[in-house]
Design a protein around this motif. Structure first.
Motif, PDB file in Angstrom:
ATOM      1  N   GLU A  37       0.973  -1.299   0.240  1.00 43.49           N
ATOM      2  CA  GLU A  37       0.462   0.695  -0.757  1.00 43.49           C
ATOM      3  C   GLU A  37       0.754   1.296   0.293  1.00 43.49           C
ATOM      4  O   GLU A  37       0.423   2.617  -0.313  1.00 43.49           O
ATOM      5  CB  GLU A  37      -1.135   0.079   1.336  1.00 43.49           C
ATOM      6  N   MET A  38       1.830   1.138   0.759  1.00 47.34           N
ATOM      7  CA  MET A  38       2.882   2.482   1.000  1.00 47.34           C
ATOM      8  C   MET A  38       3.293   2.596  -0.706  1.00 47.34           C
ATOM      9  O   MET A  38       3.606   4.236  -1.300  1.00 47.34           O
ATOM     10  CB  MET A  38       3.696   2.311   1.985  1.00 47.34           C
ATOM     11  N   LYS A  39       3.870   1.134  -1.258  1.00 46.30           N
ATOM     12  CA  LYS A  39       4.440   1.714  -3.181  1.00 46.30           C
ATOM     13  C   LYS A  39       3.500   2.556  -3.649  1.00 46.30           C
ATOM     14  O   LYS A  39       3.742   2.805  -4.401  1.00 46.30           O
ATOM     15  CB  LYS A  39       4.619   0.760  -3.128  1.00 46.30           C
ATOM     16  N   VAL A  40       2.553   2.043  -3.686  1.00 49.68           N
ATOM     17  CA  VAL A  40       1.078   2.377  -4.394  1.00 49.68           C
ATOM     18  C   VAL A  40       0.544   3.441  -4.045  1.00 49.68           C
ATOM     19  O   VAL A  40       0.594   4.509  -5.450  1.00 49.68           O
ATOM     20  CB  VAL A  40       0.100   1.376  -4.172  1.00 49.68           C
ATOM     21  N   LYS A  41       0.726   4.273  -2.610  1.00 49.52           N
ATOM     22  CA  LYS A  41       0.377   5.587  -2.874  1.00 49.52           C
ATOM     23  C   LYS A  41       1.920   6.650  -3.208  1.00 49.52           C
ATOM     24  O   LYS A  41       1.265   7.430  -3.528  1.00 49.52           O
ATOM     25  CB  LYS A  41       0.459   5.695  -0.894  1.00 49.52           C
ATOM     26  N   ARG A  42       2.829   5.934  -2.638  1.00 53.27           N
ATOM     27  CA  ARG A  42       3.919   6.583  -3.523  1.00 53.27           C
ATOM     28  C   ARG A  42       3.502   7.091  -5.105  1.00 53.27           C
ATOM     29  O   ARG A  42       4.122   8.569  -5.844  1.00 53.27           O
ATOM     30  CB  ARG A  42       5.422   6.545  -2.713  1.00 53.27           C
ATOM     31  N   MET A  43       3.763   5.916  -5.562  1.00 55.57           N
ATOM     32  CA  MET A  43       3.163   5.945  -6.878  1.00 55.57           C
ATOM     33  C   MET A  43       1.763   6.853  -7.278  1.00 55.57           C
ATOM     34  O   MET A  43       2.509   7.686  -8.559  1.00 55.57           O
ATOM     35  CB  MET A  43       2.712   4.439  -7.701  1.00 55.57           C
ATOM     36  N   LYS A  44       0.802   6.406  -7.059  1.00 56.34           N
ATOM     37  CA  LYS A  44       0.701   7.617  -7.288  1.00 56.34           C
ATOM     38  C   LYS A  44       0.117   8.609  -7.080  1.00 56.34           C
ATOM     39  O   LYS A  44       0.120  10.223  -7.485  1.00 56.34           O
ATOM     40  CB  LYS A  44      -1.254   7.380  -6.221  1.00 56.34           C
ATOM     41  N   LYS A  45       1.340   8.615  -5.722  1.00 54.73           N
ATOM     42  CA  LYS A  45       1.669  10.558  -5.548  1.00 54.73           C
ATOM     43  C   LYS A  45       2.354  11.224  -6.902  1.00 54.73           C
ATOM     44  O   LYS A  45       2.709  12.488  -6.645  1.00 54.73           O
ATOM     45  CB  LYS A  45       2.395  10.786  -4.033  1.00 54.73           C
ATOM     46  N   ARG A  46       3.508   9.876  -6.972  1.00 55.00           N
ATOM     47  CA  ARG A  46       4.727  10.806  -7.989  1.00 55.00           C
ATOM     48  C   ARG A  46       3.609  10.524  -9.550  1.00 55.00           C
ATOM     49  O   ARG A  46       3.662  11.853 -10.641  1.00 55.00           O
ATOM     50  CB  ARG A  46       5.416   9.521  -8.651  1.00 55.00           C
ATOM     51  N   LYS A  47       2.674   9.941  -9.777  1.00 50.29           N
ATOM     52  CA  LYS A  47       1.474   9.597 -10.894  1.00 50.29           C
ATOM     53  C   LYS A  47       0.787  12.022 -10.900  1.00 50.29           C
ATOM     54  O   LYS A  47       0.790  12.427 -12.522  1.00 50.29           O
ATOM     55  CB  LYS A  47       0.684   9.111 -10.909  1.00 50.29           C
ATOM     56  N   LEU A  48       0.384  11.562 -10.245  1.00 50.18           N
ATOM     57  CA  LEU A  48      -0.161  12.887 -10.012  1.00 50.18           C
ATOM     58  C   LEU A  48       0.598  14.146 -10.213  1.00 50.18           C
ATOM     59  O   LEU A  48       0.081  15.536 -11.078  1.00 50.18           O
ATOM     60  CB  LEU A  48      -1.364  13.704  -8.440  1.00 50.18           C
ATOM     61  N   LYS A  49       2.035  13.945  -9.024  1.00 49.98           N
ATOM     62  CA  LYS A  49       2.851  15.230  -9.813  1.00 49.98           C
ATOM     63  C   LYS A  49       3.159  15.314 -11.181  1.00 49.98           C
ATOM     64  O   LYS A  49       3.311  17.556 -11.591  1.00 49.98           O
ATOM     65  CB  LYS A  49       4.202  14.529  -8.884  1.00 49.98           C
ATOM     66  N   ILE A  50       3.528  14.132 -11.791  1.00 53.83           N
ATOM     67  CA  ILE A  50       3.457  14.147 -13.301  1.00 53.83           C
ATOM     68  C   ILE A  50       2.364  15.111 -13.828  1.00 53.83           C
ATOM     69  O   ILE A  50       2.984  15.554 -15.192  1.00 53.83           O
ATOM     70  CB  ILE A  50       4.326  12.317 -13.698  1.00 53.83           C
ATOM     71  N   LYS A  51       0.800  14.645 -14.106  1.00 49.95           N
ATOM     72  CA  LYS A  51       0.326  14.982 -14.447  1.00 49.95           C
ATOM     73  C   LYS A  51       0.095  16.665 -14.330  1.00 49.95           C
ATOM     74  O   LYS A  51      -0.304  17.304 -15.291  1.00 49.95           O
ATOM     75  CB  LYS A  51      -0.887  14.074 -13.788  1.00 49.95           C
ATOM     76  N   ASP A  52       0.201  16.959 -13.010  1.00 52.51           N
ATOM     77  CA  ASP A  52       0.592  18.606 -13.011  1.00 52.51           C
ATOM     78  C   ASP A  52       1.393  18.949 -13.756  1.00 52.51           C
ATOM     79  O   ASP A  52       1.595  19.747 -14.760  1.00 52.51           O
ATOM     80  CB  ASP A  52       0.859  18.854 -11.485  1.00 52.51           C
ATOM     81  N   MET A  53       2.555  18.507 -13.704  1.00 53.04           N
ATOM     82  CA  MET A  53       4.024  18.893 -14.727  1.00 53.04           C
ATOM     83  C   MET A  53       3.556  18.563 -16.471  1.00 53.04           C
ATOM     84  O   MET A  53       3.925  20.571 -17.281  1.00 53.04           O
ATOM     85  CB  MET A  53       5.547  18.015 -14.689  1.00 53.04           C
ATOM     86  N   ILE A  54       2.505  18.041 -16.660  1.00 54.95           N
ATOM     87  CA  ILE A  54       2.277  18.071 -18.182  1.00 54.95           C
ATOM     88  C   ILE A  54       1.204  19.192 -18.407  1.00 54.95           C
ATOM     89  O   ILE A  54       1.050  19.857 -19.667  1.00 54.95           O
ATOM     90  CB  ILE A  54       1.214  16.698 -18.145  1.00 54.95           C
ATOM     91  N   MET A  55       0.509  19.592 -17.526  1.00 51.75           N
ATOM     92  CA  MET A  55      -0.526  20.676 -17.541  1.00 51.75           C
ATOM     93  C   MET A  55       0.026  21.640 -17.100  1.00 51.75           C
ATOM     94  O   MET A  55       0.138  22.588 -18.609  1.00 51.75           O
ATOM     95  CB  MET A  55      -1.374  20.714 -16.603  1.00 51.75           C
ATOM     96  N   VAL A  56       1.329  22.530 -17.330  1.00 48.32           N
ATOM     97  CA  VAL A  56       2.371  23.072 -17.284  1.00 48.32           C
ATOM     98  C   VAL A  56       3.120  23.155 -18.359  1.00 48.32           C
ATOM     99  O   VAL A  56       2.871  24.162 -19.435  1.00 48.32           O
ATOM    100  CB  VAL A  56       3.197  23.597 -15.743  1.00 48.32           C
ATOM    101  N   TYR A  57       3.420  21.981 -19.023  1.00 45.00           N
ATOM    102  CA  TYR A  57       4.023  22.233 -20.390  1.00 45.00           C
ATOM    103  C   TYR A  57       3.042  22.480 -21.451  1.00 45.00           C
ATOM    104  O   TYR A  57       3.689  22.990 -22.514  1.00 45.00           O
ATOM    105  CB  TYR A  57       4.788  21.039 -20.476  1.00 45.00           C
ATOM    106  N   GLU A  58       2.274  22.156 -21.052  1.00 47.61           N
ATOM    107  CA  GLU A  58       0.733  22.247 -22.316  1.00 47.61           C
ATOM    108  C   GLU A  58       0.630  23.540 -21.885  1.00 47.61           C
ATOM    109  O   GLU A  58       0.108  24.235 -23.179  1.00 47.61           O
ATOM    110  CB  GLU A  58      -0.258  20.781 -21.667  1.00 47.61           C
ATOM    111  N   ASP A  59       0.860  24.067 -21.466  1.00 47.14           N
ATOM    112  CA  ASP A  59      -0.134  25.916 -21.072  1.00 47.14           C
ATOM    113  C   ASP A  59       0.778  26.078 -21.587  1.00 47.14           C
ATOM    114  O   ASP A  59       0.592  27.560 -22.287  1.00 47.14           O
ATOM    115  CB  ASP A  59       0.011  25.683 -19.551  1.00 47.14           C
ATOM    116  N   MET A  60       2.570  25.911 -21.604  1.00 40.65           N
ATOM    117  CA  MET A  60       3.706  26.479 -22.544  1.00 40.65           C
ATOM    118  C   MET A  60       3.552  26.742 -23.701  1.00 40.65           C
ATOM    119  O   MET A  60       3.819  27.450 -24.541  1.00 40.65           O
ATOM    120  CB  MET A  60       4.789  26.290 -21.739  1.00 40.65           C
ATOM    121  N   LEU A  61       2.613  25.482 -24.306  1.00 40.60           N
ATOM    122  CA  LEU A  61       2.324  25.566 -25.658  1.00 40.60           C
ATOM    123  C   LEU A  61       1.529  26.605 -26.291  1.00 40.60           C
ATOM    124  O   LEU A  61       1.057  26.777 -27.702  1.00 40.60           O
ATOM    125  CB  LEU A  61       1.989  24.491 -26.402  1.00 40.60           C
ATOM    126  N   ILE A  62       0.211  27.053 -25.444  1.00 37.99           N
ATOM    127  CA  ILE A  62      -0.602  28.055 -25.756  1.00 37.99           C
ATOM    128  C   ILE A  62      -0.309  29.207 -25.903  1.00 37.99           C
ATOM    129  O   ILE A  62      -0.221  29.945 -25.447  1.00 37.99           O
ATOM    130  CB  ILE A  62      -1.715  27.094 -24.890  1.00 37.99           C
TER     131      ILE A  62
END
Length: 67
Positions: free
Chosen positions: A37-62
């Motif tokens: 469970e701890m490993k899964v939680k860390r992975m989910k947190k990393r996944k959310l952080k990556i999603k946020d980073m993707i949104m920032v880069y997508e905004d840079m393209l606009i």
């Protein structure tokens, strides 16, 4: 730091691939008996952080539009 559109697209591609791989790994861990469970939680947190980073880069393209 100013990035070119090409550099932004490269980073978006890498982040999207990492996001997809994390999603697949999380799904596999949840479906098998290897549930840490701890490993899964860390992975989910990393996944959310990556999603946020993707949104920032997508905004840079606009392009900025003058109002």
């Amino acid at each position: 730091m100013s990035l070119t559109h090409s550099e932004i697209r490269q980073r978006l591609k890498a982040l999207s691939e990492e996001h997809r791989e994390l999603d697949e790994t999380i799904t596999h861990l949840v479906e098998t008996a290897d549930l840490d469970e701890m490993k899964v939680k860390r992975m989910k947190k990393r996944k959310l952080k990556i999603k946020d980073m993707i949104m920032v880069y997508e905004d840079m393209l606009i392009p900025d539009i003058d109002a």
